[in-house]
Design a protein around this motif. Structure first.
Motif, PDB file in Angstrom:
ATOM      1  N   UNK A   1      22.398   3.305  40.530  1.00  0.00           N
ATOM      2  CA  UNK A   1      21.176   2.910  41.219  1.00  0.00           C
ATOM      3  C   UNK A   1      20.253   4.097  41.513  1.00  0.00           C
ATOM      4  N   UNK A   2      20.827   5.267  41.768  1.00  0.00           N
ATOM      5  CA  UNK A   2      20.048   6.402  42.267  1.00  0.00           C
ATOM      6  C   UNK A   2      19.739   7.463  41.217  1.00  0.00           C
ATOM      7  N   UNK A   3      19.987   7.192  39.953  1.00  0.00           N
ATOM      8  CA  UNK A   3      19.837   8.229  38.931  1.00  0.00           C
ATOM      9  C   UNK A   3      18.401   8.748  38.853  1.00  0.00           C
ATOM     10  N   UNK A   4      17.421   7.934  39.120  1.00  0.00           N
ATOM     11  CA  UNK A   4      16.033   8.401  39.069  1.00  0.00           C
ATOM     12  C   UNK A   4      15.693   9.282  40.268  1.00  0.00           C
ATOM     13  N   UNK A   5      16.342   9.023  41.383  1.00  0.00           N
ATOM     14  CA  UNK A   5      16.088   9.814  42.589  1.00  0.00           C
ATOM     15  C   UNK A   5      16.884  11.110  42.576  1.00  0.00           C
ATOM     16  N   UNK A   6      18.131  11.033  42.092  1.00  0.00           N
ATOM     17  CA  UNK A   6      19.007  12.211  42.053  1.00  0.00           C
ATOM     18  C   UNK A   6      19.593  12.395  40.655  1.00  0.00           C
TER      19      UNK A   6
ATOM     20  N   UNK B   1      11.641   5.530  45.869  1.00  0.00           N
ATOM     21  CA  UNK B   1      11.628   6.360  44.678  1.00  0.00           C
ATOM     22  C   UNK B   1      12.857   6.185  43.796  1.00  0.00           C
ATOM     23  N   UNK B   2      13.862   5.456  44.253  1.00  0.00           N
ATOM     24  CA  UNK B   2      15.017   5.223  43.382  1.00  0.00           C
ATOM     25  C   UNK B   2      14.680   4.238  42.262  1.00  0.00           C
ATOM     26  N   UNK B   3      13.518   3.573  42.370  1.00  0.00           N
ATOM     27  CA  UNK B   3      13.084   2.629  41.336  1.00  0.00           C
ATOM     28  C   UNK B   3      12.075   3.253  40.369  1.00  0.00           C
ATOM     29  N   UNK B   4      11.672   4.497  40.646  1.00  0.00           N
ATOM     30  CA  UNK B   4      10.597   5.130  39.881  1.00  0.00           C
ATOM     31  C   UNK B   4      11.099   6.437  39.267  1.00  0.00           C
ATOM     32  N   UNK B   5      10.764   6.673  38.027  1.00  0.00           N
ATOM     33  CA  UNK B   5      11.115   7.929  37.365  1.00  0.00           C
ATOM     34  C   UNK B   5      10.053   8.971  37.711  1.00  0.00           C
ATOM     35  N   UNK B   6      10.045   9.381  38.982  1.00  0.00           N
ATOM     36  CA  UNK B   6       8.957  10.232  39.472  1.00  0.00           C
ATOM     37  C   UNK B   6       9.015  11.643  38.892  1.00  0.00           C
TER      38      UNK B   6
ATOM     39  N   UNK C   1      12.125   4.289  31.751  1.00  0.00           N
ATOM     40  CA  UNK C   1      11.175   4.773  32.750  1.00  0.00           C
ATOM     41  C   UNK C   1      11.488   4.212  34.111  1.00  0.00           C
ATOM     42  N   UNK C   2      10.540   3.476  34.682  1.00  0.00           N
ATOM     43  CA  UNK C   2      10.767   2.837  35.974  1.00  0.00           C
ATOM     44  C   UNK C   2      11.629   1.586  35.804  1.00  0.00           C
ATOM     45  N   UNK C   3      12.231   1.135  36.883  1.00  0.00           N
ATOM     46  CA  UNK C   3      13.062  -0.074  36.849  1.00  0.00           C
ATOM     47  C   UNK C   3      12.158  -1.306  36.751  1.00  0.00           C
ATOM     48  N   UNK C   4      12.511  -2.230  35.855  1.00  0.00           N
ATOM     49  CA  UNK C   4      11.764  -3.486  35.732  1.00  0.00           C
ATOM     50  C   UNK C   4      12.045  -4.358  36.950  1.00  0.00           C
ATOM     51  N   UNK C   5      10.966  -4.837  37.592  1.00  0.00           N
ATOM     52  CA  UNK C   5      11.087  -5.626  38.815  1.00  0.00           C
ATOM     53  C   UNK C   5      10.922  -7.107  38.508  1.00  0.00           C
ATOM     54  N   UNK C   6      11.392  -7.987  39.400  1.00  0.00           N
ATOM     55  CA  UNK C   6      11.161  -9.424  39.208  1.00  0.00           C
ATOM     56  C   UNK C   6       9.681  -9.766  39.363  1.00  0.00           C
ATOM     57  N   UNK C   7       9.296 -10.940  38.872  1.00  0.00           N
ATOM     58  CA  UNK C   7       7.884 -11.342  38.903  1.00  0.00           C
ATOM     59  C   UNK C   7       7.342 -11.433  40.327  1.00  0.00           C
ATOM     60  N   UNK C   8       8.218 -11.757  41.275  1.00  0.00           N
ATOM     61  CA  UNK C   8       7.726 -11.950  42.649  1.00  0.00           C
ATOM     62  C   UNK C   8       7.458 -10.633  43.386  1.00  0.00           C
ATOM     63  N   UNK C   9       7.724  -9.514  42.745  1.00  0.00           N
ATOM     64  CA  UNK C   9       7.472  -8.201  43.359  1.00  0.00           C
ATOM     65  C   UNK C   9       6.278  -7.543  42.691  1.00  0.00           C
TER      66      UNK C   9
END
Length: 873
Positions: free
Chosen positions: A370-375, A426-431, A446-454
């Motif tokens: 879950x945290x690979x993009x953050x750390x 930021x854990x959802x974004x490849x910042x 890249x960034x994590x794909x989110x559901x349509x409701x987000x």
């Protein structure tokens, strides 16, 4: 991803020690590159960090070094290293997978300002250790480290004037995926951590005792050897010690320091706060994780949170629709019944110890999934310098949810970051723009794909937090708590709940201190670190639900919540309104329903009534011609101006105060009647030293003599004397307490037994349900008062005072407790604070009543007196 300091413990293998470094220059004979920098000696490798950040950091594992020798040149300060592998990292200071050069390389390292003999001796020692098998190699490296560390001393010049050392021990500072050994010193003013190397920013850490908010015992590798401090602005320091005995000694000395001001966060207090709505679901789960030894500093025991939403395909997230939620009564592995059936088939064919799930719901690998993009640096550390395959990464919320429902080896839950709106998501974004590779369809990770409701990562986390705090989850969260932290965590209940994991995941499964075989110990440590650990069990009974589940019952009863009209107890001053007296101890005192009079009875067989407006006595009645001690009195609303009095010879006296006559007098028990109760529909409940509780149907108004055969509706037998009883306001429950400390719950609808709740060690003197009927409070001669959850019987609050507790009055939030020493304790059960202690009587305080509007208190005591107090300041 750039940083000023490139080298950190995360560039080493997990568990590898960093000793010291030297200013040096390095010549790579293969490429003829000459670099200035620092040579760092670690327990499993040599690391050279060039001063110029355009060049990579180079790591030479001792296991890959063919030779380490001193140059033959005269007075040479040069070391020659021949290595079969050179690992390069952070070239141009860019975070990317490590490069493994497996060609034989030749290096000349010239030390500056250092004695080559000291440096070379340590390097050769560690090189020889690397020739051993992995378990023995690590054991030998640890022994070399321990020998060098024992020579290190704490510098007393760091102490302040008058500061004294209390204890000094060797320990380790734990941060995610790294262990840094050092010296831990407790003084009269501070806690110090002095690392044995210079990897830390400062030479030593120094924490003021007065700044420490919380101290928690922790387990590490399933061993109870850790302590975690929370101080200043939620900063944390996680330390571990060599043995449990050393840890406990440090902890004991620490908590006894007068400078320490620890916040009160006892489990019972926090559970009660959560039940009352004073603590969010998110904060309560964080607290339970901490209580269960889960820490953000330890990826092997990272806080675990539940999947709560099951809909990641709709355009809108409708939190009013119960179908969009995950079933919190089941572990994640049991949600898909088809997959569960296959797992159960395998389980039935296994030898003992059996397990249903071979994979855990929380491991370092899952946390970093879950945290690979953050750390990203954590993932490189955990996976030997590599990222996971792009198609196996955390690419989509929907895919992750689908996988934990269907994959035969994926049962992971979530982490707090999914619900923490205070973070930046930021854990959802490849910042950092890290190159994680390309997926099978050619898309770059890249960034994590989110559901349509987000609409955005922030919106996604915000809506998940709304879901976590919504009514549906609040109504069911206790079931998930039972699975993760409670009674369904292990044993037979875990089997019934399909919640069984591999045996080494459980605390107590193995004691590493008793494992002498280093191969076996190494294998066990790897298993514990990599394959998940069950949280420490907190609850042994079903966890209670949120209190507001009972609000509808309260509304149906027409009971108005007084919570909003409470005054500030910290400024309240009880003022004595008037005093009355009996000729003997006063056993019971009651306000009338209209708050016009106060009634009292005592061991002098007298009934007294005082007018509250005039403060004058309006009745002083000798109820019987011969003296009988009166134990209790109630004023039934069904019969105005009537008192029902319990006597010590087993009779009940019904006295009409207006007519000055006994309306009824009948033998209700074979021994002394100790307590009375009354219901809105006219049932009278009596408890006695004969061990029985009897329920009587009373006559219609006016009171006529009771026909004992027809009026007795039920009898509840006890093995010991009944001291007290209470009926819930919704009249669904009856509680009884005995002289030996037991507390029993019964249904008042059919008078059947429900359960015995955790009891006291001495006589229970008073019981009362909360206005919302969700909790039961008790006080006892063992000096304690306790709050229990009505449904589960779980003890949700406990406190012990200085003397036996004889009586109390409770409105659900504020508690007035009477002690054997005559002191009235004012206790706020919302803030969990003792507000005041007031000396009200000489001798035992035997009875307390509080007016319905909370403005008056009546107390009765062994000193023959009745006091009426005004509560408003």
């Amino acid at each position: 991803m750039e940083s000023k300091e490139r080298f950190s413990l995360l560039l080493l293998e997990p568990g590898e020690y960093y000793f010291e470094d030297y200013i040096a220059s390095l010549i790579n004979i293969n490429t003829n590159n000459s670099l200035n920098g620092r040579l760092k000696i670690c327990s499993l490798s040599l690391v050279f960090e060039p001063k110029d950040h355009h060049f990579p950091i180079m790591k030479l594992p001792f296991t890959q070094c063919e030779s380490i020798t001193q140059s033959l040149e005269k007075d040479s300060n040069i070391i020659i290293i021949i290595s079969k592998q050179c690992i390069e990292m952070l070239e141009n200071n860019i975070l990317e997978p490590y490069k493994f050069n497996n060609d034989i390389s030749f290096f000349k390292i010239q030390l500056q300002y250092a004695n080559i003999d000291d440096c070379l001796s340590l390097m050769l020692q560690l090189h020889r250790a690397s020739s051993l098998q992995t378990p023995e190699h690590r054991h030998m490296a640890a022994a070399i480290a321990y020998g060098r560390q024992s020579l290190s001393k704490f510098d007393p010049t760091w102490l302040e004037l008058g500061e004294e050392i209390i204890i000094e021990v060797v320990g380790q500072k734990i941060t995610p995926l790294s262990i840094n050994p050092g010296r831990i010193v407790l003084t009269s003013l501070h806690v110090y951590f002095q690392p044995f190397n210079n990897i830390e920013v400062k030479l030593y850490m120094k924490i003021k005792l007065s700044e420490i908010k919380r101290i928690t015992k922790r387990r590490f590798l399933l061993q109870q050897v850790g302590i975690e401090f929370e101080y200043e602005s939620n900063l944390q320091l996680y330390l571990t010690f060599k043995t449990n005995e050393i840890r406990d000694r440090v902890y004991s000395l620490l908590v006894n320091q007068t400078k320490l001001k620890i916040e009160n966060s006892d489990r019972c207090i926090m559970t009660l706060k959560w039940q009352n709505g004073a603590l969010s679901n998110f904060d309560y789960l964080l607290y339970l994780n901490s209580l269960a030894d889960r820490s953000f500093n330890d990826l092997t025991q990272y806080p675990v949170f539940p999947w709560v939403v099951a809909d990641y395909t709709s355009s809108n997230l409708d939190l009013s629709n119960s179908k969009i939620f995950r079933d919190l009564r089941k572990p994640i592995g049991a949600i898909n019944t088809e997959r569960l059936s296959k797992l159960q088939e395998r389980y039935n064919e296994m030898n003992i110890p059996k397990f249903l799930y071979g994979s855990h719901y929380s491991t370092p690998g899952f946390v970093l999934f879950y945290l690979v993009r953050k750390y990203p640096q954590y993932m490189l550390c955990l996976q030997n310098g590599r990222f996971d395959h792009p198609d196996r990464m955390f690419n989509s919320i929907y895919d992750a949810w689908k996988n934990v429902q269907n994959n035969m080896s994926d049962f992971k839950e979530l982490i707090p970051e999914f619900y923490d709106i205070s973070q930046n998501c930021d854990f959802l974004i490849n910042k950092y723009g890290v190159d994680f590779g390309y997926r099978y369809d050619g898309r770059k990770v890249g960034n994590v794909d989110l559901p349509k409701w987000a609409e955005s990562p922030t919106d996604f986390v915000y809506k998940l937090r709304q879901a976590l705090e919504c009514d549906h989850v609040s109504n069911n969260l206790q079931h998930w708590i039972d699975l993760i932290f409670g009674y369904k965590q292990n044993g037979e209940e875990a089997v019934k709940a399909n919640n069984v994991f591999y045996y080494l995941c459980y605390e107590g499964a193995v004691d590493l201190n008793n494992v002498r075989d280093w191969y076996q110990r190494h294998a066990l440590e790897i298993q514990i670190m990599e394959f998940g650990q069950i949280p420490k069990q907190i609850f042994e009974k079903p966890h209670p639900s949120k209190t507001y589940l009972f609000i509808k019952d309260i509304e149906q009863l027409g009971i108005e919540s007084k919570k909003d009209i409470y005054w500030d107890w910290r400024i309240i001053n009880l003022t004595k309104y008037f005093t009355s007296s009996h000729k003997d101890a006063v056993s019971s005192v009651r306000f009338s329903y209209d708050l016009k009079t106060v009634w009292s009875v005592g061991y002098d067989a007298m009934l007294k009534v005082h007018c509250l407006s005039t403060k004058k006595q309006i009745r002083n009645v000798t109820v019987q011609k011969f003296p009988v001690k009166f134990n209790d009195i109630i004023l039934p609303s069904k019969y105005p101006s009537t008192a029902i009095i319990a006597t010590m010879h087993g009779s009940l006296i019904v006295y009409d105060i207006e007519c000055c006559r006994i309306a009824d007098d009948f033998r209700a028990h074979e021994d002394s009647i100790t307590c009375l109760g009354w219901t809105s529909n006219g049932f009278l409940i009596t408890g006695s030293e004969d061990g029985s509780v009897r329920i009587w149907e009373t006559p219609k108004t006016p009171w006529t003599n009771i026909d004992l055969n027809k009026s007795l509706k039920a009898e509840l037998e006890h093995e010991n004397k009944v001291n007290c009883l209470s009926i819930s306001l919704n009249e669904k429950y009856l509680a009884t307490g005995t002289n030996t400390g037991e507390i029993f719950l019964w249904t008042f609808t059919d008078f059947s037994f429900i359960q015995q709740v955790s009891s006291h060690t001495s006589s229970v003197n008073k019981l009362s349900f909360s206005p919302d009927c969700s909790k039961l409070i008790s006080c006892s001669d063992d000096c304690s008062f306790k709050v229990f959850d009505t449904i589960t019987g779980l003890e949700v609050y406990f406190n012990k005072l200085q003397c036996p507790l004889k009586c109390f009055a409770w409105d659900g939030y504020h508690l007035y407790i009477g002690g054997q020493n005559g002191i009235l304790y004012l206790w706020d059960l919302e803030k969990f604070m003792l507000i005041k202690e007031i000396e009200t009587h000489k001798g035992k305080l035997l009875s307390i009543d509080v007016s319905q509007d909370g403005t008056m208190i009546a107390t009765a005591g062994e000193d023959h007196l009745v006091h009426v107090w005004k509560t408003k300041p």
